[in-house]
Design an enzyme around this catalytic site. Structure first.
Site, mmCIF file in Angstrom:
data_model
loop_
_atom_site.group_PDB
_atom_site.id
_atom_site.type_symbol
_atom_site.label_atom_id
_atom_site.label_comp_id
_atom_site.label_asym_id
_atom_site.label_seq_id
_atom_site.Cartn_x
_atom_site.Cartn_y
_atom_site.Cartn_z
ATOM 1 N N GLY A 30 41.311 40.152 33.983
ATOM 2 C CA GLY A 30 42.066 38.967 34.351
ATOM 3 C C GLY A 30 43.354 38.899 33.552
ATOM 4 N N GLU A 53 47.939 45.796 28.636
ATOM 5 C CA GLU A 53 48.534 46.061 29.959
ATOM 6 C C GLU A 53 49.778 45.189 30.115
ATOM 7 O OE1 GLU A 53 47.371 46.025 34.719
ATOM 8 O OE2 GLU A 53 46.084 44.986 33.294
ATOM 9 N N HIS A 73 38.392 49.303 40.383
ATOM 10 C CA HIS A 73 37.814 48.004 40.732
ATOM 11 C C HIS A 73 37.270 48.041 42.158
ATOM 12 C CE1 HIS A 73 39.301 45.566 37.270
ATOM 13 N NE2 HIS A 73 40.203 46.548 37.216
ATOM 14 N N ASP A 108 42.712 52.285 39.143
ATOM 15 C CA ASP A 108 42.725 50.826 39.026
ATOM 16 C C ASP A 108 42.311 50.196 40.347
ATOM 17 O OD1 ASP A 108 42.904 48.489 37.620
ATOM 18 O OD2 ASP A 108 45.079 48.326 37.691
ATOM 19 N N ASP A 122 36.585 45.591 44.181
ATOM 20 C CA ASP A 122 37.302 44.696 45.095
ATOM 21 C C ASP A 122 38.764 45.084 45.268
ATOM 22 O OD1 ASP A 122 37.943 44.012 42.504
ATOM 23 O OD2 ASP A 122 37.791 41.848 42.790
ATOM 24 N N HIS A 169 39.963 45.172 29.113
ATOM 25 C CA HIS A 169 41.347 45.222 29.601
ATOM 26 C C HIS A 169 42.252 44.715 28.479
ATOM 27 C CE1 HIS A 169 39.756 45.716 33.665
ATOM 28 N NE2 HIS A 169 40.988 45.879 34.116
ATOM 29 N N HIS A 197 38.150 53.901 35.572
ATOM 30 C CA HIS A 197 38.725 52.563 35.737
ATOM 31 C C HIS A 197 39.117 52.369 37.202
ATOM 32 C CE1 HIS A 197 41.038 49.108 33.721
ATOM 33 N NE2 HIS A 197 41.188 48.935 35.033
#
Length: 360
Positions: free
Chosen positions: A181, A211, A26, A299, A28, A208, A24
């Site tokens: 998101g 969370e 990202h 993350d 970006d 996701h 996991h």
């Protein structure tokens, strides 16, 4: 599991040297600050809050430490803004592979949302091909196996299109699909068409869930959508009641544990978004003790100012985890990876097991 009273805790340098697996992360959320500044100058993006790499790094970390998932997500406007050309995407992907390999990671699944990289005129296919080419070069140069997860944004309406894109490229570097998101107001059931399509195509996907939102998010992700893994899943703790030294599991928690549904846990990120009050109080401690399929992840390395080795070190200090525990987390991650069985066995027997200290 080991305990702090009987274990010499591994150092950060030692942890960096052992093989690790990341599920996991990202794309970006892991850019180098210097790269952001250089790409902003090259492509005329003037919205950066800082122009010095270290000052920019500090700004990202401080802005992400808000305790709010929504505020945390706002920081991505700057990284996404400089990832709108094939050259920029290729560079960011290559540097991602280089940075992960330098941290001792041998296999990584890195996710990104192709729909967020179309402002410069790229097509969805061109986005995927640029990132995959960067990962492939990073594999060749740095000895790491890289795979992509294509993410659809849960507040948008392109999930079926992105799911089809993931299937189209699944033999060319794409391992699966994800939605991400803000969870509140955007349940995964809004995207049932995409998940049903992926199941018909025998494709892997993670969601996701659990969370910033609670048990309903996890329940929907698993029972309505059929998720293979849970992105974060930290709120499964809400279905567990501590009883003395033990715990009583509710039906959903029992199901998640019994079915060995992997939890993609990201401790530092969870503290930033308010999913846990402190590392010592993070549910990962109890979930690990109860033998859920816990994996440890980064993350967003830039926003959280972290690496996978640093996440391991923090957990080791907070819970007394030794080599046996860190290897257990790593084996959980390999077993949960979206590659075929033979590929997982090759990593387990050929890399992970011989790569950790002798535990006999």
């Amino acid at each position: 599991m080991t305990s702090a009273t009987t274990t010499v805790l591994p150092t950060l340098a030692e942890i960096r040297r052992v093989p690790k697996v990341l599920l996991h992360d990202h794309l970006d959320g892991g850019l180098r600050p210097a790269t952001i500044i250089e790409l902003a100058e090259r492509y005329g993006y003037t919205g950066l809050p800082e122009r010095d790499p270290e000052a920019l790094r500090a700004w990202f970390r401080a802005s992400a430490d808000s305790g709010s998932l929504e505020r945390y997500l706002e920081t991505f406007s700057h990284t996404v803004a400089v990832m709108q050309t094939a050259d920029a995407l290729h560079r960011v992907a290559y540097e991602c592979a280089e940075d992960l390999a330098a941290d001792g990671i041998v296999y990584a699944e890195v996710r990104y949302a192709p729909e967020q990289h179309l402002v410069g005129g790229l097509s969805l296919d061109e986005v995927v091909e640029a990132v995959s080419a960067g990962f492939a070069e990073g594999e060749r140069d740095h000895g790491i196996k890289m795979r992509s997860l294509l993410t659809a944004m849960r507040h948008q309406a392109r999930s079926r299109e992105i799911a089809e894109l993931a299937v189209r490229y699944r033999d060319r570097g794409v391992a699966g699909f994800d939605i991400a998101g803000a969870e509140a107001g955007n349940p995964p059931t809004r995207h049932l068409d995409a998940f049903e399509y992926l199941q018909r195509e025998n494709a892997h996907f993670t969601i996701h869930a659990g969370e910033a939102f609670g048990l309903p998010s996890i329940w929907q992700a698993i029972q309505w959508c059929g998720a293979d893994r849970l992105g974060h899943g930290v709120r499964i703790i809400d279905d567990i009641v501590r009883v003395g030294e033990g715990a009583e599991l509710g039906r959903l928690a029992h199901y998640v544990r019994d079915k060995r549904i992997p939890l993609e846990m990201c401790p530092t990120s969870n503290l930033q978004t308010g999913a846990a009050a402190s590392l010592a109080e993070h549910p990962i401690g109890l979930l690990t003790r109860l033998r859920f399929r816990v994996t440890v992840n980064t993350d967003n390395r830039l926003m959280s100012g972290t690496t996978l080795s640093e996440e391991f070190r923090k957990l080791s200090e907070a819970f007394g985890y030794g080599w046996e525990d860190l290897r257990w987390f790593t084996l959980n991650a390999v077993k949960s990876a979206f590659i075929d069985f033979d590929g997982r066995l090759e990593i387990i027997n050929g890399i992970v097991k011989p790569g950790y200290p002798d535990l006999r």
